[in-house]
Design a protein around this motif. Structure first.
Motif, short mmCIF file in Angstrom:
data_model
loop_
_atom_site.label_atom_id
_atom_site.label_comp_id
_atom_site.label_asym_id
_atom_site.label_seq_id
_atom_site.Cartn_x
_atom_site.Cartn_y
_atom_site.Cartn_z
N GLN A 257 33.37 32.46 44.06
CA GLN A 257 34.39 32.16 45.21
C GLN A 257 35.78 32.72 45.18
OE1 GLN A 257 36.26 28.39 46.59
NE2 GLN A 257 34.10 28.54 47.54
N VAL A 258 35.60 34.37 46.43
CA VAL A 258 36.31 34.74 45.79
C VAL A 258 37.53 34.97 46.91
CG1 VAL A 258 37.02 37.19 45.16
CG2 VAL A 258 34.89 36.33 44.81
N ARG A 259 38.60 35.13 47.30
CA ARG A 259 39.15 34.98 48.30
C ARG A 259 38.39 33.93 49.70
NH1 ARG A 259 40.81 39.15 45.81
NH2 ARG A 259 39.39 40.51 47.16
N GLY A 260 37.89 32.71 49.70
CA GLY A 260 37.46 32.04 50.49
C GLY A 260 35.71 32.58 50.71
N LYS A 261 35.37 33.99 50.77
CA LYS A 261 34.07 34.03 50.29
C LYS A 261 33.12 33.98 49.66
CE LYS A 261 35.51 37.41 53.43
NZ LYS A 261 35.04 39.52 53.28
N ASN A 262 32.03 33.35 49.24
CA ASN A 262 31.26 33.27 48.23
C ASN A 262 30.09 34.54 48.55
OD1 ASN A 262 32.17 30.18 48.82
ND2 ASN A 262 30.38 29.94 49.79
N LEU A 263 30.23 34.76 47.01
CA LEU A 263 29.66 36.27 46.32
C LEU A 263 28.65 35.84 46.17
CD1 LEU A 263 32.97 38.67 46.65
CD2 LEU A 263 31.38 38.45 48.77
N PRO A 264 27.29 36.18 46.05
CA PRO A 264 25.92 35.83 45.53
C PRO A 264 26.41 36.55 43.88
CG PRO A 264 25.67 37.67 47.04
CD PRO A 264 26.67 37.57 47.03
N ALA A 265 25.89 36.09 43.08
CA ALA A 265 25.91 36.61 41.51
C ALA A 265 24.39 36.17 41.11
CB ALA A 265 27.02 36.36 40.78
N THR A 266 24.65 36.79 39.87
CA THR A 266 22.59 36.52 39.04
C THR A 266 23.07 35.98 37.52
OG1 THR A 266 21.29 37.42 40.67
CG2 THR A 266 20.31 36.66 38.65
N ARG B 289 37.56 36.65 38.47
CA ARG B 289 38.85 36.26 37.63
C ARG B 289 38.53 34.91 37.41
NH1 ARG B 289 39.72 41.21 36.73
NH2 ARG B 289 40.35 42.74 38.48
N SER B 290 39.56 34.82 36.47
CA SER B 290 39.50 33.24 35.76
C SER B 290 39.99 32.18 36.28
CB SER B 290 40.32 33.93 34.34
OG SER B 290 40.58 32.21 33.99
N HIS B 291 39.41 31.00 36.75
CA HIS B 291 39.44 30.44 37.13
C HIS B 291 38.43 30.08 38.95
CE1 HIS B 291 41.77 28.67 34.63
NE2 HIS B 291 43.11 29.15 34.42
N TYR B 292 38.33 31.16 38.99
CA TYR B 292 38.21 31.24 40.65
C TYR B 292 36.58 30.50 40.17
CZ TYR B 292 39.91 35.81 41.91
OH TYR B 292 39.89 36.62 42.16
N PRO B 293 36.19 29.47 41.38
CA PRO B 293 34.82 28.65 40.79
C PRO B 293 33.67 29.40 41.50
CG PRO B 293 36.78 27.86 43.04
CD PRO B 293 37.00 29.35 42.66
N LEU B 294 33.25 28.83 40.75
CA LEU B 294 31.46 29.08 40.76
C LEU B 294 30.81 28.25 41.86
CD1 LEU B 294 30.34 29.77 37.10
CD2 LEU B 294 31.06 31.32 39.43
N VAL B 295 29.56 27.95 43.30
CA VAL B 295 28.66 27.05 43.21
C VAL B 295 28.17 27.87 43.98
CG1 VAL B 295 31.67 27.24 45.14
CG2 VAL B 295 29.15 28.34 45.81
N ASN B 296 26.95 26.46 44.39
CA ASN B 296 25.55 26.88 44.97
C ASN B 296 25.40 27.91 46.21
OD1 ASN B 296 25.94 24.40 46.17
ND2 ASN B 296 24.96 23.11 44.56
N GLU B 297 23.94 27.33 46.48
CA GLU B 297 23.77 28.08 48.00
C GLU B 297 24.32 27.21 48.94
OE1 GLU B 297 19.76 30.65 49.51
OE2 GLU B 297 19.41 29.23 47.52
#
Length: 368
Positions: free
Chosen positions: A346-355, A298-306
């Protein structure tokens, strides 16, 4: 700016059709008639009609019309001929974007600019400040209705309503004439869905006549009215930018992947700085990404690295009805922008993988 919601001319028609109405860009707009999923698939597989009469339209005419447009818009409008349209943007003076828009050349020294509903007043004021040579500018937003008839069966559904051969109108081209008995309709082979089809600019006096005629003619082809909910998932599957999310006053057109509409063959607002930015290379880029498993960005969710370090944020995201997977757009550091790069949402505190993937997420039927 009034606190009162404006209504499109066919507001009552949408309510009679059972639409759920919501405030959007200062207007009371139909967000859905049945379900977002059903409406999305209707457009991808058959044909649907959106009422997007909230969009803004400015007429720019006279000997200085092209000079003004060239001054404020990033694309090269001198390439236009009557019957052609062009996607462009209005750069600001600080590296960002005032709005994105369509520019129609109606005739010599006669243009129609189509802008986002939420930016009508902002864009009008922005362009007017550069209108020092006296181009004739008219805000005709409240005089026109706009219907987007989109989907692979759009041509077949509409052909009986006009003598114009719709299949002969190239992408980003248009004709003006009688449609469904209404005069002065612009029939434009454009849209925001990637599903093919047309946009109809109709004088308000004939709006209901045209809407009713399209609804009736489209019935054998499965045509349904479509709301803004499906409009958003359809545009997102194509990776089309939405102003206010993916492009803003703070985002450079080059970062947003709009280098193809940023033409340095002429001078325009902030062109020297944008040219320097292109030469130096952008620090971040707008990318599309596909969730590897469950999860809806969703809009404004953080994107993070490994390592869990923030590398950007989601600007638009949804569950793709066509792919049954989460898809999103977001800005990331340029080093992480190549297709195939693993990132995490980062979805509700969890880092979910994407490509990171090459856009569009879903193949479109339109040809540029």
């Amino acid at each position: 700016m009034s606190d009162t919601l404006k209504t499109v001319p066919l507001n009552d028609v949408h309510q009679q059709l059972g639409a759920k109405m919501v405030p959007f860009a200062g207007y009371n707009m139909p967000v859905r008639y049945s379900s977002d999923l059903d409406e999305h698939h209707t457009v991808r597989r058959a044909v649907g009609m959106f009422d997007v009469s909230h969009m803004g339209e400015f007429r720019v005419r006279g000997p200085k019309a092209l000079d003004l447009i060239q001054r404020v818009a990033s694309n090269d409008a001198s390439k236009l001929v009557p019957g052609k349209a062009q996607y462009s943007c209005l750069p600001n003076q600080t590296g960002g974007v005032v709005d994105d828009l369509l520019i129609y050349m109606l005739a010599d020294e006669d243009y129609l600019l189509v802008v986002n509903a939420s930016n009508i007043e902002k864009d009008w004021n922005w362009i007017q400040q550069f209108n020092t040579e006296g181009a004739d500018m008219q805000n005709v937003s409240d005089e026109l209705s706009l219907f987007a008839v989109q989907g692979p069966k759009a041509t077949a559904a509409l052909q009986g309503l006009t003598d114009t051969d719709l299949s002969a109108i190239p992408y980003y081209s248009f004709v003006q004439g009688t449609f469904a008995g209404a005069p002065d309709v612009i029939i434009s082979a454009t849209g925001y869905t990637g599903a093919g089809g047309f946009e109809l600019y109709v004088p308000n006096a004939h709006a209901k006549q045209v809407w009713d005629a399209v609804m009736e003619a489209g019935q054998p082809y499965g045509l349904k009215p479509i709301g803004l909910g499906a409009r958003d998932t359809l545009r997102l599957e194509m990776g089309y930018c939405l102003y206010g999310n993916d492009i803003t006053d703070e985002t450079s057109p080059l970062e947003a992947g709009l280098g193809w509409i940023t033409k340095f063959t002429k001078d325009f607002t902030n062109s020297e700085n944008l040219k320097a930015e292109k030469a130096a290379g952008v620090q971040r880029k707008l990318v599309g990404f596909l969730m590897d498993g469950a999860g809806i960005p969703r809009s404004h969710y953080p994107l993070v690295n490994e390592a869990g370090e923030v590398i950007g944020e989601v600007t638009s995201g949804t569950q793709s009805p066509s792919l049954s997977k989460g898809v999103g757009l977001g800005y990331v550091q340029t080093a992480l922008a190549a297709p195939g790069t693993p990132i995490f949402v980062q979805v509700r505190g969890k880092n979910l993988p994407a490509t990171v993937v090459k856009l569009p997420f879903v193949p479109g039927t339109e040809e540029a």
